[in-house]
Structure formats: structure tokens, C-alpha cells
Design a protein around this motif. Structure first.
Motif, PDB file in Angstrom:
ATOM      1  N   ALA A  76       0.713  -1.246  -0.072  1.00  0.00           N
ATOM      2  CA  ALA A  76       0.071   0.240  -0.138  1.00  0.00           C
ATOM      3  C   ALA A  76       0.897   1.260   0.045  1.00  0.00           C
ATOM      4  CB  ALA A  76      -0.926   0.102   1.222  1.00  0.00           C
ATOM      5  N   LEU A  77       0.163   2.390  -0.487  1.00  0.00           N
ATOM      6  CA  LEU A  77       1.062   3.663  -0.171  1.00  0.00           C
ATOM      7  C   LEU A  77       1.213   4.012   1.144  1.00  0.00           C
ATOM      8  CD1 LEU A  77      -0.859   5.729  -3.186  1.00  0.00           C
ATOM      9  CD2 LEU A  77       1.682   4.777  -3.336  1.00  0.00           C
ATOM     10  N   PRO A  78       2.403   4.600   1.318  1.00  0.00           N
ATOM     11  CA  PRO A  78       2.630   5.054   2.974  1.00  0.00           C
ATOM     12  C   PRO A  78       1.700   5.914   3.227  1.00  0.00           C
ATOM     13  CG  PRO A  78       4.282   6.122   1.248  1.00  0.00           C
ATOM     14  CD  PRO A  78       3.372   5.232   0.380  1.00  0.00           C
ATOM     15  N   PRO A  79       1.556   6.068   4.558  1.00  0.00           N
ATOM     16  CA  PRO A  79       0.634   7.206   5.035  1.00  0.00           C
ATOM     17  C   PRO A  79       1.342   8.460   4.960  1.00  0.00           C
ATOM     18  CG  PRO A  79       1.793   6.069   6.848  1.00  0.00           C
ATOM     19  CD  PRO A  79       2.195   5.312   5.572  1.00  0.00           C
ATOM     20  N   THR A  80       0.694   9.666   4.681  1.00  0.00           N
ATOM     21  CA  THR A  80       1.216  10.943   4.477  1.00  0.00           C
ATOM     22  C   THR A  80       0.163  12.077   4.769  1.00  0.00           C
ATOM     23  OG1 THR A  80       2.376  12.264   2.649  1.00  0.00           O
ATOM     24  CG2 THR A  80       0.316  11.093   1.755  1.00  0.00           C
ATOM     25  N   LEU A 156       8.826   8.203  -5.253  1.00  0.00           N
ATOM     26  CA  LEU A 156       7.672   8.141  -5.833  1.00  0.00           C
ATOM     27  C   LEU A 156       6.482   7.782  -5.057  1.00  0.00           C
ATOM     28  CD1 LEU A 156       9.231   6.167  -8.886  1.00  0.00           C
ATOM     29  CD2 LEU A 156       8.044   8.200  -9.083  1.00  0.00           C
ATOM     30  N   ARG A 157       6.865   6.902  -4.187  1.00  0.00           N
ATOM     31  CA  ARG A 157       5.526   6.419  -3.483  1.00  0.00           C
ATOM     32  C   ARG A 157       5.057   7.386  -2.380  1.00  0.00           C
ATOM     33  NH1 ARG A 157       9.543   2.419  -2.383  1.00  0.00           N
ATOM     34  NH2 ARG A 157       9.325   0.401  -3.460  1.00  0.00           N
ATOM     35  N   HIS A 158       5.888   8.410  -1.910  1.00  0.00           N
ATOM     36  CA  HIS A 158       5.435   9.376  -1.402  1.00  0.00           C
ATOM     37  C   HIS A 158       4.627  10.408  -2.105  1.00  0.00           C
ATOM     38  CE1 HIS A 158       5.133  12.573   1.993  1.00  0.00           C
ATOM     39  NE2 HIS A 158       5.574  13.378   0.957  1.00  0.00           N
ATOM     40  N   GLY A 159       5.219  10.777  -3.230  1.00  0.00           N
ATOM     41  CA  GLY A 159       4.528  11.755  -4.285  1.00  0.00           C
ATOM     42  C   GLY A 159       3.379  10.949  -4.691  1.00  0.00           C
ATOM     43  N   LEU A 160       3.132   9.758  -4.902  1.00  0.00           N
ATOM     44  CA  LEU A 160       1.865   9.353  -5.320  1.00  0.00           C
ATOM     45  C   LEU A 160       0.866   8.969  -4.064  1.00  0.00           C
ATOM     46  CD1 LEU A 160       3.155   6.296  -7.480  1.00  0.00           C
ATOM     47  CD2 LEU A 160       1.639   8.003  -8.353  1.00  0.00           C
ATOM     48  N   THR A 176      -6.118   1.671 -29.717  1.00  0.00           N
ATOM     49  CA  THR A 176      -5.189   1.435 -30.721  1.00  0.00           C
ATOM     50  C   THR A 176      -5.380   0.037 -31.303  1.00  0.00           C
ATOM     51  OG1 THR A 176      -2.736   1.316 -31.364  1.00  0.00           O
ATOM     52  CG2 THR A 176      -3.440   0.322 -29.340  1.00  0.00           C
ATOM     53  N   GLU A 177      -4.768  -0.266 -32.351  1.00  0.00           N
ATOM     54  CA  GLU A 177      -4.749  -1.596 -33.115  1.00  0.00           C
ATOM     55  C   GLU A 177      -4.727  -2.890 -32.220  1.00  0.00           C
ATOM     56  OE1 GLU A 177      -3.390  -4.083 -37.071  1.00  0.00           O
ATOM     57  OE2 GLU A 177      -2.469  -2.045 -36.660  1.00  0.00           O
ATOM     58  N   GLY A 178      -5.888  -3.583 -32.104  1.00  0.00           N
ATOM     59  CA  GLY A 178      -5.763  -4.801 -31.160  1.00  0.00           C
ATOM     60  C   GLY A 178      -5.660  -4.420 -29.666  1.00  0.00           C
ATOM     61  N   GLY A 179      -6.080  -3.146 -29.159  1.00  0.00           N
ATOM     62  CA  GLY A 179      -5.978  -3.063 -27.750  1.00  0.00           C
ATOM     63  C   GLY A 179      -6.249  -1.738 -27.348  1.00  0.00           C
ATOM     64  N   TYR A 180      -5.215  -1.189 -26.323  1.00  0.00           N
ATOM     65  CA  TYR A 180      -5.244  -0.052 -25.755  1.00  0.00           C
ATOM     66  C   TYR A 180      -3.641   0.476 -25.320  1.00  0.00           C
ATOM     67  CZ  TYR A 180     -10.203  -0.399 -25.281  1.00  0.00           C
ATOM     68  OH  TYR A 180     -11.461  -0.714 -25.633  1.00  0.00           O
ATOM     69  N   MET A 181      -3.377   1.929 -25.441  1.00  0.00           N
ATOM     70  CA  MET A 181      -2.175   2.324 -25.062  1.00  0.00           C
ATOM     71  C   MET A 181      -2.103   3.070 -23.762  1.00  0.00           C
ATOM     72  SD  MET A 181       1.051   1.964 -26.408  1.00  0.00           S
ATOM     73  CE  MET A 181       0.523   1.465 -27.854  1.00  0.00           C
ATOM     74  N   LEU A 182      -1.397   2.894 -22.722  1.00  0.00           N
ATOM     75  CA  LEU A 182      -1.267   3.305 -21.580  1.00  0.00           C
ATOM     76  C   LEU A 182      -0.090   4.181 -21.760  1.00  0.00           C
ATOM     77  CD1 LEU A 182      -2.331   3.140 -18.670  1.00  0.00           C
ATOM     78  CD2 LEU A 182      -0.347   1.434 -18.005  1.00  0.00           C
ATOM     79  N   PRO A 183      -0.269   5.467 -21.136  1.00  0.00           N
ATOM     80  CA  PRO A 183       0.837   6.518 -21.370  1.00  0.00           C
ATOM     81  C   PRO A 183       2.005   5.926 -20.124  1.00  0.00           C
ATOM     82  CG  PRO A 183      -0.863   7.375 -20.044  1.00  0.00           C
ATOM     83  CD  PRO A 183      -1.471   6.253 -20.688  1.00  0.00           C
ATOM     84  N   ASP A 184       3.131   6.558 -20.569  1.00  0.00           N
ATOM     85  CA  ASP A 184       4.348   6.371 -19.383  1.00  0.00           C
ATOM     86  C   ASP A 184       3.906   6.937 -18.178  1.00  0.00           C
ATOM     87  OD1 ASP A 184       6.161   5.105 -21.241  1.00  0.00           O
ATOM     88  OD2 ASP A 184       6.741   6.772 -22.000  1.00  0.00           O
ATOM     89  N   LEU A 185       4.253   5.991 -17.075  1.00  0.00           N
ATOM     90  CA  LEU A 185       3.809   6.616 -15.830  1.00  0.00           C
ATOM     91  C   LEU A 185       5.007   6.392 -14.768  1.00  0.00           C
ATOM     92  CD1 LEU A 185       0.330   4.901 -15.483  1.00  0.00           C
ATOM     93  CD2 LEU A 185       0.542   7.246 -15.804  1.00  0.00           C
ATOM     94  N   PRO A 186       5.022   7.362 -14.020  1.00  0.00           N
ATOM     95  CA  PRO A 186       6.113   7.154 -12.947  1.00  0.00           C
ATOM     96  C   PRO A 186       5.692   5.994 -11.854  1.00  0.00           C
ATOM     97  CG  PRO A 186       4.907   9.207 -12.416  1.00  0.00           C
ATOM     98  CD  PRO A 186       4.321   8.599 -13.459  1.00  0.00           C
ATOM     99  N   LEU A 187       5.920   4.946 -12.041  1.00  0.00           N
ATOM    100  CA  LEU A 187       5.553   3.602 -11.048  1.00  0.00           C
ATOM    101  C   LEU A 187       6.523   3.308 -10.305  1.00  0.00           C
ATOM    102  CD1 LEU A 187       3.311   1.654 -13.432  1.00  0.00           C
ATOM    103  CD2 LEU A 187       2.658   3.808 -12.303  1.00  0.00           C
TER     104      LEU A 187
END
Length: 231
Positions: A76-80, A156-160, A176-187
Motif C-alpha cells: 500500500a502507499l505510505p501514510p502521508t 515516488l511512493r510518497h509523491g503518489l 489502438t490496433e488490437g488493444g489500448y495504449m497506456l501512457p508512460d507513468l512514474p511507477l
């Protein structure tokens, strides 16, 4: 059953791609017979009876780790707390400072301080990235006016986590052809690794098959993000 499992394996049967499993416990093989294709310790589930097969395996005390199970087990994301009041911080020579923003999601240039182009305005509690020119980034959290170092993944975890306080941020996937395109994400690394098990990295984003959209939605929900399809 567990006594025959390969040492160090996380389960008796582990899904590593959609409907593709590693058999870590040969004792499970008899239950898999007739449900798909076997190649050594690899198993491709081709039967439509997926849920029934998984239920039978678990009823025999085998531990099955599906992709959905792996997503549910992500940390889980950290408490903030919400960001606090802004402070002015002078910039060193050739220094570039960013903070983790909600829109667009990721590292964005810190706002300039009022009437001072050689300083930035940072809010207490923000996740911060500092760079010298175009060099590698160093990561911090601003606490009590001091930049406290963080590992990139922790930043990253704290920012999210702070972004999630404002509600689930929409992430748009485009058809998109055959499916979907997910943008680049800071994971965080563990989320990125797991996403790679059911997606394909491409130059313009990450390709998802239509059947795997629910997995992507569940993974992003663990980060306080909401998957939406472009209308």
C-alpha cells in the motif's frame, strides 16, 4: 503438497503472463491435465474452465498465485499528510528542482518564487527531485524546511500518496490496433515489474490487450489512480 514445492518459489503455481504459469510443484501436474499445454515446468491454460481449475487446485491445498493475487499483494502507499505552506528555497548554480505533481502526473518543474527568478517555491511535505544540469536526479522530502534524502522509489511512493489524497487521478488509455495504449507513468519498481507481466512496452507507451484492462485498473488503483478509456 507444499513439501514438494521448488525451494524459494512463492507458490505451487505462479502466473507470469496472462494464462501462462510456472509449475513450481510437480505434484500439481495431474490436476492440470487436459486444461492446457505443458512444456517442462511451463503451463499455458487454454481451457475456458479457468476459475474451476484454480478452485480445484486450491481445494487440494496447492497455493496458486495469479496475476490478480500478485496485484492485491502489492504494498500500500505510505501514510502521508497534505502539502503544507510554501517556503522559498534559493537555487544553486545550474540546479534544477522538480516536485511530484498530480497533473500531469510525475516530476514537474518547481514554481518560481515570487519576484525571485533565482529561487523556487516549495511546499512542506513535497517529494522533491534535484538535478545539476541534465545529470542524474537526487530525491528528497521537504520536512520542516529541510530536504531529507530519499531513495527514488520511496520518493515516488510518497509523491503518489500525496496525489491520492486529492482523490483518484484519472489515467487515460487510448484505443489502438488490437488493444489500448497506456501512457508512460512514474511507477514504483514493484508495480512496474508486475505491469510488465501483462503488457508490452512500446516506443509511444505501454500496450494492453482488452482482456488485461481489469488487471491494469486494479494495479493503478493500488496507487490511487483511476484507469479510464478515451471516449
Amino acid at each position: 503438497m507444499a513439501a514438494k514445492r521448488r525451494p524459494g518459489a512463492p507458490a505451487d503455481l505462479e502466473e507470469v503472463r496472462p494464462s501462462r504459469f510456472i509449475i513450481h510443484n510437480p505434484a500439481a501436474s495431474s490436476t492440470l491435465r487436459g486444461e492446457g499445454e505443458r512444456d517442462g515446468d511451463r503451463f499455458l491454460l487454454t481451457s475456458w474452465r479457468r476459475e474451476g481449475l484454480l478452485a480445484r487446485l486450491r481445494a487440494k491445498s496447492f497455493v496458486v498465485l495469479t496475476l490478480a493475487d500478485q496485484i492485491a499483494a502489492l504494498p500500500a502507499l505510505p501514510p502521508t499528510a497534505p502539502p503544507g505552506p510554501p517556503i522559498v528555497r534559493p537555487l544553486a548554480a545550474n540546479e534544477r528542482v522538480s516536485y511530484f505533481a498530480a497533473r500531469p502526473l510525475g516530476w514537474q518543474p518547481a514554481p518560481p518564487a515570487p519576484d525571485n527568478p533565482q529561487a523556487v517555491s516549495l511546499c512542506e511535505g513535497w517529494a522533491i527531485r534535484r538535478r545539476k544540469g541534465r545529470g542524474p536526479g537526487a530525491y528528497y522530502r521537504l520536512l520542516r524546511g529541510t530536504l531529507q534524502p530519499l531513495a527514488e522509489a520511496d520518493a515516488l511512493r510518497h509523491g503518489l500518496a500525496q496525489v491520492a489524497l486529492t482523490g483518484a487521478q484519472p489515467i487515460i488509455v487510448t484505443p489502438t490496433e488490437g488493444g489500448y495504449m497506456l501512457p508512460d507513468l512514474p511507477l514504483p519498481p514493484e508495480h512496474r515489474t508486475l505491469l510488465g507481466r501483462f503488457s508490452e512496452r512500446q516506443p509511444n507507451g505501454t500496450f494492453l490487450a482488452p482482456a488485461d484492462l481489469p488487471l491494469a485498473a486494479a494495479l493503478l488503483a493500488r496507487l490511487g489512480l483511476s484507469l479510464q478509456t478515451e471516449k
